[in-house]
Design a protein around this motif. Structure first.
Motif, PDB file in Angstrom:
ATOM      1  N   ASP A 105       0.858  -1.188   0.000  1.00 39.76           N
ATOM      2  CA  ASP A 105       0.000   0.000   0.000  1.00 39.76           C
ATOM      3  C   ASP A 105       0.898   1.242   0.000  1.00 39.76           C
ATOM      4  OD1 ASP A 105       0.873   0.424   2.602  1.00 39.76           O
ATOM      5  OD2 ASP A 105      -0.980  -0.236   3.544  1.00 39.76           O
ATOM      6  N   GLY A 106       0.286   2.400   0.098  1.00 39.72           N
ATOM      7  CA  GLY A 106       1.051   3.632  -0.084  1.00 39.72           C
ATOM      8  C   GLY A 106       1.510   4.297   1.211  1.00 39.72           C
ATOM      9  N   GLN A 107       1.453   3.567   2.329  1.00 37.84           N
ATOM     10  CA  GLN A 107       1.868   4.165   3.610  1.00 37.84           C
ATOM     11  C   GLN A 107       3.385   4.158   3.729  1.00 37.84           C
ATOM     12  OE1 GLN A 107      -0.146   3.439   7.360  1.00 37.84           O
ATOM     13  NE2 GLN A 107      -1.385   1.935   6.285  1.00 37.84           N
ATOM     14  N   HIS A 108       4.000   5.164   3.164  1.00 40.21           N
ATOM     15  CA  HIS A 108       5.463   5.199   3.159  1.00 40.21           C
ATOM     16  C   HIS A 108       6.030   5.158   4.572  1.00 40.21           C
ATOM     17  CE1 HIS A 108       6.355   5.579  -1.103  1.00 40.21           C
ATOM     18  NE2 HIS A 108       5.185   6.176  -1.198  1.00 40.21           N
ATOM     19  N   ALA A 276     -12.693  12.874  22.616  1.00 36.13           N
ATOM     20  CA  ALA A 276     -11.714  11.829  22.276  1.00 36.13           C
ATOM     21  C   ALA A 276     -11.566  11.774  20.756  1.00 36.13           C
ATOM     22  CB  ALA A 276     -12.152  10.477  22.835  1.00 36.13           C
ATOM     23  N   ALA A 277     -12.670  11.852  20.054  1.00 37.81           N
ATOM     24  CA  ALA A 277     -12.609  11.825  18.592  1.00 37.81           C
ATOM     25  C   ALA A 277     -11.837  13.034  18.067  1.00 37.81           C
ATOM     26  CB  ALA A 277     -14.020  11.807  18.009  1.00 37.81           C
ATOM     27  N   ALA A 278     -12.044  14.196  18.713  1.00 35.79           N
ATOM     28  CA  ALA A 278     -11.373  15.417  18.235  1.00 35.79           C
ATOM     29  C   ALA A 278      -9.854  15.305  18.381  1.00 35.79           C
ATOM     30  CB  ALA A 278     -11.893  16.626  19.004  1.00 35.79           C
ATOM     31  N   ILE A 279      -9.399  14.504  19.352  1.00 37.91           N
ATOM     32  CA  ILE A 279      -7.952  14.310  19.524  1.00 37.91           C
ATOM     33  C   ILE A 279      -7.447  13.187  18.623  1.00 37.91           C
ATOM     34  CG2 ILE A 279      -6.156  13.547  21.152  1.00 37.91           C
ATOM     35  CD1 ILE A 279      -7.732  14.911  23.385  1.00 37.91           C
ATOM     36  N   ALA A 284      -4.944   9.902  13.772  1.00 39.17           N
ATOM     37  CA  ALA A 284      -5.068   8.777  12.833  1.00 39.17           C
ATOM     38  C   ALA A 284      -4.914   9.279  11.398  1.00 39.17           C
ATOM     39  CB  ALA A 284      -6.420   8.087  13.017  1.00 39.17           C
ATOM     40  N   GLU A 285      -5.510  10.441  11.125  1.00 38.51           N
ATOM     41  CA  GLU A 285      -5.407  10.978   9.762  1.00 38.51           C
ATOM     42  C   GLU A 285      -3.966  11.328   9.413  1.00 38.51           C
ATOM     43  OE1 GLU A 285      -8.354  14.042   9.876  1.00 38.51           O
ATOM     44  OE2 GLU A 285      -9.958  12.663   9.261  1.00 38.51           O
ATOM     45  N   ALA A 286      -3.172  11.654  10.460  1.00 39.81           N
ATOM     46  CA  ALA A 286      -1.751  11.931  10.225  1.00 39.81           C
ATOM     47  C   ALA A 286      -0.937  10.636  10.220  1.00 39.81           C
ATOM     48  CB  ALA A 286      -1.224  12.886  11.286  1.00 39.81           C
ATOM     49  N   ASN A 287      -1.660   9.477  10.231  1.00 40.17           N
ATOM     50  CA  ASN A 287      -0.988   8.184  10.126  1.00 40.17           C
ATOM     51  C   ASN A 287      -0.167   7.847  11.370  1.00 40.17           C
ATOM     52  OD1 ASN A 287      -0.438   5.844   8.836  1.00 40.17           O
ATOM     53  ND2 ASN A 287       0.849   6.740   7.215  1.00 40.17           N
ATOM     54  N   ILE A 288      -0.626   8.335  12.523  1.00 34.39           N
ATOM     55  CA  ILE A 288       0.084   8.090  13.785  1.00 34.39           C
ATOM     56  C   ILE A 288      -0.676   7.027  14.572  1.00 34.39           C
ATOM     57  CG2 ILE A 288       0.762   9.123  15.998  1.00 34.39           C
ATOM     58  CD1 ILE A 288       0.826  11.842  14.420  1.00 34.39           C
ATOM     59  N   ASN A 289       0.021   5.946  14.939  1.00 32.23           N
ATOM     60  CA  ASN A 289      -0.622   4.908  15.749  1.00 32.23           C
ATOM     61  C   ASN A 289      -0.587   5.291  17.219  1.00 32.23           C
ATOM     62  OD1 ASN A 289      -1.181   3.168  13.616  1.00 32.23           O
ATOM     63  ND2 ASN A 289       0.865   2.255  13.733  1.00 32.23           N
ATOM     64  N   LYS A 316       5.512  14.514  14.847  1.00 31.80           N
ATOM     65  CA  LYS A 316       4.281  14.660  14.063  1.00 31.80           C
ATOM     66  C   LYS A 316       3.061  14.785  14.977  1.00 31.80           C
ATOM     67  CE  LYS A 316       3.851  11.257  11.020  1.00 31.80           C
ATOM     68  NZ  LYS A 316       3.354  10.347  10.011  1.00 31.80           N
ATOM     69  N   ALA A 317       3.058  14.025  16.078  1.00 33.28           N
ATOM     70  CA  ALA A 317       1.932  14.077  17.021  1.00 33.28           C
ATOM     71  C   ALA A 317       1.854  15.468  17.661  1.00 33.28           C
ATOM     72  CB  ALA A 317       2.087  13.002  18.090  1.00 33.28           C
ATOM     73  N   GLN A 318       3.020  16.025  18.017  1.00 37.04           N
ATOM     74  CA  GLN A 318       3.041  17.358  18.615  1.00 37.04           C
ATOM     75  C   GLN A 318       2.482  18.389  17.635  1.00 37.04           C
ATOM     76  OE1 GLN A 318       7.234  16.827  19.807  1.00 37.04           O
ATOM     77  NE2 GLN A 318       6.699  17.741  21.770  1.00 37.04           N
TER      78      GLN A 318
END
Ligand code: ADP
Ligand code: ASP
Ligand code: MG
Length: 405
Positions: A105-108, A276-279, A284-289, A316-318
């Motif tokens: 897939d495209g998740q570099h 919780a969803a707002a955080i 998740a959209e930034a591809n952060i687990n 990235k999370a920050q």
């Protein structure tokens, strides 16, 4: 005659002598009449150096370029091993991921394998040629090189074994099997003759680096027989098997630790539906687990939210949290990289109570504070200060009677 995939990790190909040693091992299997495909990692330390170069230029680097850089480590060893094999009379050739092709897939940076075309290599194998495949890499839908996440060569090997319908996938590394915990930090760790897919999957997912998590998941799904063994000795290794192949099941199979996570605490978040969803949706959209999560009790209509992310995703999370600050309206957030996650794993937990209690008491007796807890059906994990990692793992290993006699 068997068809075997042999995978060699970084320490096993760390220098030219070791590459010669690997070539000799491959030759032994070929001489025994087997069809052999090889998967290699980069030389020990090479990937770290390549990652370091990317980070030094820009902490928020373009993941597609990161992949172009870090995939080169495996290409070097694939070519070198092919040369070493040819020099001892074995017909061999190297293959980069895109040449086979290993479709991902495209998740570099953490791509997943969608499938591998087996036909070309099967034809080479039937002619007696040894394909030497660069592990850890594939090609994405954007037609660019992808990598599979750290430790990803294990997954390349299992995926290749599935595509080639191999009889076995032998993972050669620097320890001679899977132990009850990392033998490098607990000398009393015990080697397991067999471990279930499920337990190995859980151990890998909580930090036991001996196999990449995705490789175990794939082996379980595709019914690949995986064996872990040493490239430096002929000691018998560990087979990963189905639960019914294990006669006497221990309650706790093993203990793992991970220093790869960082803790993030978001303070004074409004305590209302949707927060919780707002955080977590933007993360998740930034591809952060996100791994462990706790939400504290609410006082004055606000609460603190604590969670862990991979250290490599922390920057990235920050940035993501900064970006949603206005929308969420929290007071501040802090981060802590000096944490470790310690986990106890065993399918026996399904039927035996008290495993978590023993864990908490053992840590309390050593004065180790627990910051976050998470559990699954066959696992208990705690987050503690990183400085206590080894103490905690050794103490727990003893507490569950796992020490070798
Ligand atoms: P490779 O480079 O061959 O892929 P890795 O470093 O990825 O090797 O994995 C092997 C290492 O895994 C060992 O050196 C050991 O320190 C570590 N390890 C962690 N947990 C375990 C375990 N339960 N059993 C064996 N090895 C473990
Ligand atoms: N070379 C890669 C890494 O160091 C992949 C692997 O070794 O499996 O993560
Ligand atoms: Mg590895």
């Amino acid at each position: 005659m068997a068809r075997i995939v042999m995978k060699f990790g970084g320490t096993s190909v760390a220098d030219l002598d070791r590459i010669r040693n690997v070539a000799a091992r491959v030759k032994r299997e070929v001489d025994a009449g087997n069809q052999v495909a090889v998967v290699v990692s980069a030389m020990a330390g090479a990937t770290n150096q390549l990652v370091g170069w990317c980070e030094a230029l820009s902490p928020l680097f373009d993941a597609r370029e990161y992949d172009a850089v870090v995939a080169t480590g495996e290409q070097v060893t694939a070519g070198l091993l092919a040369i070493a094999l040819q020099s001892i009379g074995i017909e061999a050739r190297s293959w980069a991921g895109w040449q086979i092709a290993v479709d991902t897939d495209g998740q570099h940076g953490k791509a997943r394998i969608n499938g591998i075309e087996g036909e070309v290599l099967i034809e080479r194998l039937s002619r007696g040629q040894v394909p030497v495949v660069a592990g850890f890499q594939g090609i994405g839908p954007d037609n660019r090189i992808t990598t599979l996440g750290r430790g990803g060569s294990d997954t390349s090997a299992v995926a290749l074994a599935a595509a080639l319908k191999a009889d076995r996938c032998d993972i050669y590394t620097d320890v001679d099997g899977i132990y009850t915990t990392d033998p490098r930090i607990v000398p009393k760790a015990r080697k397991l003759a067999k471990i279930t897919y499920e337990e190995m999957l859980e151990l890998a997912s909580v930090g036991a680096k001996v196999l990449q998590t995705r490789s175990v998941e794939l082996a379980m799904k595709e019914r690949v027989r995986v064996q872990v063994l040493s490239s430096f000795s002929d000691a018998p290794g560990t087979m990963v098997v189905d639960e019914d192949e294990i006669v006497e099941q221990e309650i706790v199979a093993g203990i793992a630790y991970s220093r790869d996570e960082a803790k993030v605490t978001v303070r004074r978040v409004p305590d209302k539906p949707g927060i919780a969803a707002a955080i977590f949706v933007p993360l998740a959209e930034a591809n952060i687990n996100v791994d462990m999560i706790v939400q504290n009790v609410s006082e004055d209509g606000t609460t603190d939210m604590t969670f862990t992310v991979g250290k490599t995703d922390l920057a990235k999370a920050q940035a993501t949290l900064e970006a949603v600050r206005g929308a969420i309206g929290y007071a501040e957030f802090s981060t802590d990289k000096d944490v470790a996650k310690i986990s106890v794993v065993g399918v026996g937990m399904r039927s035996h109570a008290g495993v978590a209690g023993t864990m908490f008491k053992t840590l309390a007796d050593r004065g180790i504070n627990i910051q976050v807890i998470s559990t699954s059906e066959i696992k208990v994990s705690v987050l503690i200060a990183a400085e206590y990692t080894e103490l905690a793992v050794r103490a727990l290993h003893g507490a569950y009677d796992l020490d070798a006699q």
